[in-house]
Design an enzyme around this catalytic site. Sequence first.
Site, PDB file in Angstrom:
ATOM      1  CE  LYS A 173       2.030   2.689   6.359  1.00 19.41           C
ATOM      2  NZ  LYS A 173       2.817   2.563   7.592  1.00 19.41           N
ATOM      3  N   GLY A 195      -4.855  -2.001   0.008  1.00 16.89           N
ATOM      4  CA  GLY A 195      -3.860  -0.989  -0.373  1.00 16.89           C
ATOM      5  C   GLY A 195      -4.061   0.352   0.315  1.00 16.89           C
ATOM      6  NE  ARG A 209      -0.498  -0.300   4.931  1.00 15.43           N
ATOM      7  CZ  ARG A 209      -1.090  -0.139   6.079  1.00 15.43           C
ATOM      8  NH1 ARG A 209      -2.290   0.379   6.120  1.00 15.43           N
ATOM      9  NH2 ARG A 209      -0.506  -0.492   7.193  1.00 15.43           N
ATOM     10  CG  ASP A 250       8.002  -6.937   7.320  1.00 18.42           C
ATOM     11  OD1 ASP A 250       8.264  -7.751   8.218  1.00 18.42           O
ATOM     12  OD2 ASP A 250       6.881  -6.410   7.196  1.00 18.42           O
ATOM     13  CG  ASN A 251       7.395  -3.500  10.075  1.00 18.39           C
ATOM     14  OD1 ASN A 251       7.129  -3.250   8.913  1.00 18.39           O
ATOM     15  ND2 ASN A 251       6.538  -4.056  10.910  1.00 18.39           N
ATOM     16  NE  ARG A 281       7.380   5.206   5.176  1.00 20.19           N
ATOM     17  CZ  ARG A 281       6.978   4.037   5.650  1.00 20.19           C
ATOM     18  NH1 ARG A 281       6.355   3.958   6.810  1.00 20.19           N
ATOM     19  NH2 ARG A 281       7.208   2.931   4.974  1.00 20.19           N
ATOM     20  NE  ARG A 335      10.029  -1.684   3.531  1.00 14.58           N
ATOM     21  CZ  ARG A 335       9.003  -1.154   4.196  1.00 14.58           C
ATOM     22  NH1 ARG A 335       8.642  -1.678   5.341  1.00 14.58           N
ATOM     23  NH2 ARG A 335       8.338  -0.134   3.717  1.00 14.58           N
TER      24      ARG A 335
HETATM   25  P1  AMP Z   1       2.747  -3.887   8.161  1.00 11.04           P
HETATM   26  O1  AMP Z   1       2.137  -4.790   9.163  1.00 11.04           O
HETATM   27  O2  AMP Z   1       2.011  -2.599   7.963  1.00 11.04           O
HETATM   28  O3  AMP Z   1       4.199  -3.688   8.361  1.00 11.04           O
HETATM   29  O4  AMP Z   1       2.562  -4.632   6.750  1.00 11.04           O
HETATM   30  C1  AMP Z   1       3.005  -5.945   6.486  1.00 11.04           C
HETATM   31  C2  AMP Z   1       2.805  -6.236   5.010  1.00 11.04           C
HETATM   32  O5  AMP Z   1       1.421  -6.152   4.675  1.00 11.04           O
HETATM   33  C3  AMP Z   1       3.508  -5.286   4.070  1.00 11.04           C
HETATM   34  O6  AMP Z   1       3.908  -6.022   2.942  1.00 11.04           O
HETATM   35  C4  AMP Z   1       2.432  -4.278   3.735  1.00 11.04           C
HETATM   36  O7  AMP Z   1       2.652  -3.631   2.511  1.00 11.04           O
HETATM   37  C5  AMP Z   1       1.203  -5.165   3.687  1.00 11.04           C
HETATM   38  N1  AMP Z   1      -0.045  -4.442   4.027  1.00 11.04           N
HETATM   39  C6  AMP Z   1      -0.429  -3.992   5.238  1.00 11.04           C
HETATM   40  N2  AMP Z   1      -1.639  -3.408   5.169  1.00 11.04           N
HETATM   41  C7  AMP Z   1      -2.031  -3.477   3.880  1.00 11.04           C
HETATM   42  C8  AMP Z   1      -3.182  -3.047   3.146  1.00 11.04           C
HETATM   43  N3  AMP Z   1      -4.188  -2.434   3.756  1.00 11.04           N
HETATM   44  N4  AMP Z   1      -3.216  -3.281   1.828  1.00 11.04           N
HETATM   45  C9  AMP Z   1      -2.204  -3.905   1.207  1.00 11.04           C
HETATM   46  N5  AMP Z   1      -1.100  -4.357   1.819  1.00 11.04           N
HETATM   47  C10 AMP Z   1      -1.010  -4.140   3.136  1.00 11.04           C
HETATM   48 MG    MG Z   2       5.578  -2.760   7.493  1.00 20.01          MG
END
Ligand code: AMP
Ligand code: MG
Length: 474
Positions: A107, A120, A87, A246-247, A170, A177
């Site tokens: 984002k 997304g 997203r 990944d974070n 941002r 990462r």
């Molecule tokens: P996060 O937990 O935000 O670090 O996201 C973990 C993974 O899920 C990453 O690959 C993000 O891009 C994906 N992701 C999180 N929320 C969404 C969303 N609403 N739509 C698409 N991908 C998402």
């Molecule tokens: Mg993330």
Amino acid sequence: MQLSHHYASELTDTVSLVRPQPLSDISLRMTNHALVQQYQLPDAWFSHQGIIEQLFNEQGMLAQHAVAQKYGGHQFGQWNPYLGDGRGLLLGEITDPNGNQMDLHLKGAGQTPYSRHADGRAVLRSTLREYIGSEALHHLGIPSSRSLCLFSSSERVYRELPEPGAMMIRMAPSHLRFGHFEYYFHSKAFDTLDKLMDFTLTRHFPDCAAHAEPHKALLKAITLRTARMVALWQVHGFVHGVMNTDNMSIHGITFDYGPYAFMEQFKSDAVFNHSDHEGRYAFDRQPGIALWNLNALAYAFSRYISVDDIKACLTQFEPAFLAVYRETMLARIGLDNDKEHEPCLNMWLAMLGQNPIDYTQSFRWLAEADPTQSVSSLRDHFIDRNSFDGWWQDYRQRRLSAAHTPDSLLASNPLVVARTQSLQRAIEAAEQDDYSVAEQLLLALNTPYQATDASAPFEQPGNSDDTVSLSCSS
Ligand code: AMP
Ligand code: MG
């Protein structure tokens, strides 16, 4: 200002071109004017429709080369190769007059090839929490990604309940990462991994690139920066909440804000992410998890350096962490940076753990306490006053012989942090179209060590009966 697209054009194997998708009634609601100035971004962007046109119009400058990056990551300890910008979009890189390069990243911009059936999108609640949280950490002196601007929308996004959707831009030196390197290593795409390493060294770590052993220097640099970041989290009672690889940014900056929180009552095993049932990312596990994550990253380096070299890098984590932690924590309580004062610091933290006293406030009170007094009025905050008195006698002698001044102590102890309840007030107002609370909170957090008109409403701890459930769903 110059907008470049080095990542998108030099690492074509690792990205997908995706145009940002607007939300309905999208409107620019917050702008970080200090960053606009620092990077000399065009003023026209931040007037009325300017940036919206740049992002979403056919010929928009920020839409032309937007890409989603592919990466993987260890999530709660499990390898997941299916991640990527689901997203978020990298819009390009800008450079400030001193040559500092920063990514612009949008984002909540809609689906990408890595969205895995998710929408997304991002909700206003989590977008505002990230927007304010990253600025708060930056101004406390904790390395962080930065917030450039935030957009609201009337479109509903479905999470546990329908919520207003939002987007933000941002800024960070890069969006690389740990999970980028892990992905190309584990998927055996070694040519791409080589290119990614070269790009990282040349563009982001030129000092390491010039080193006789560049990859070893790079792993060491990432280790030291990560150690410093996590040490500062521990100093300020910050809990990231989702330290998946990944974070984790290779720059050692706080990144991808989710269910984060600043602790109020000091609790060493505090967990605020309600999806973290096992407490993997509890406050006191953050340093160990950071090292675990570095270890996961280091597999990708095994293509370039020996296991002994990897170990030599990773063993520097603990001393680097402890050096920053000890120096900064001792400064917070006004003691010189000497190992012999550690038991006094540890006793203070143990007392905080046993009393219903606010973490941030208690340090501020201690900073304001007068060490020439043999009895301190601070004792009234502690249930076991005798043990406080015993500690105070020992402490005040140490503090009287220390080099810190009352002013330096106040400059080490913030009056305001991004408390969950303050963020919640800003969110509730913004959901009613009122961004004044968010703006005032940001103003207070811009100078967290100083009492100002803006800081007064945000200095007090939240009401513990009024807890906010922090979910991963954002
Ligand atoms: P996060 O937990 O935000 O670090 O996201 C973990 C993974 O899920 C990453 O690959 C993000 O891009 C994906 N992701 C999180 N929320 C969404 C969303 N609403 N739509 C698409 N991908 C998402
Ligand atoms: Mg993330």
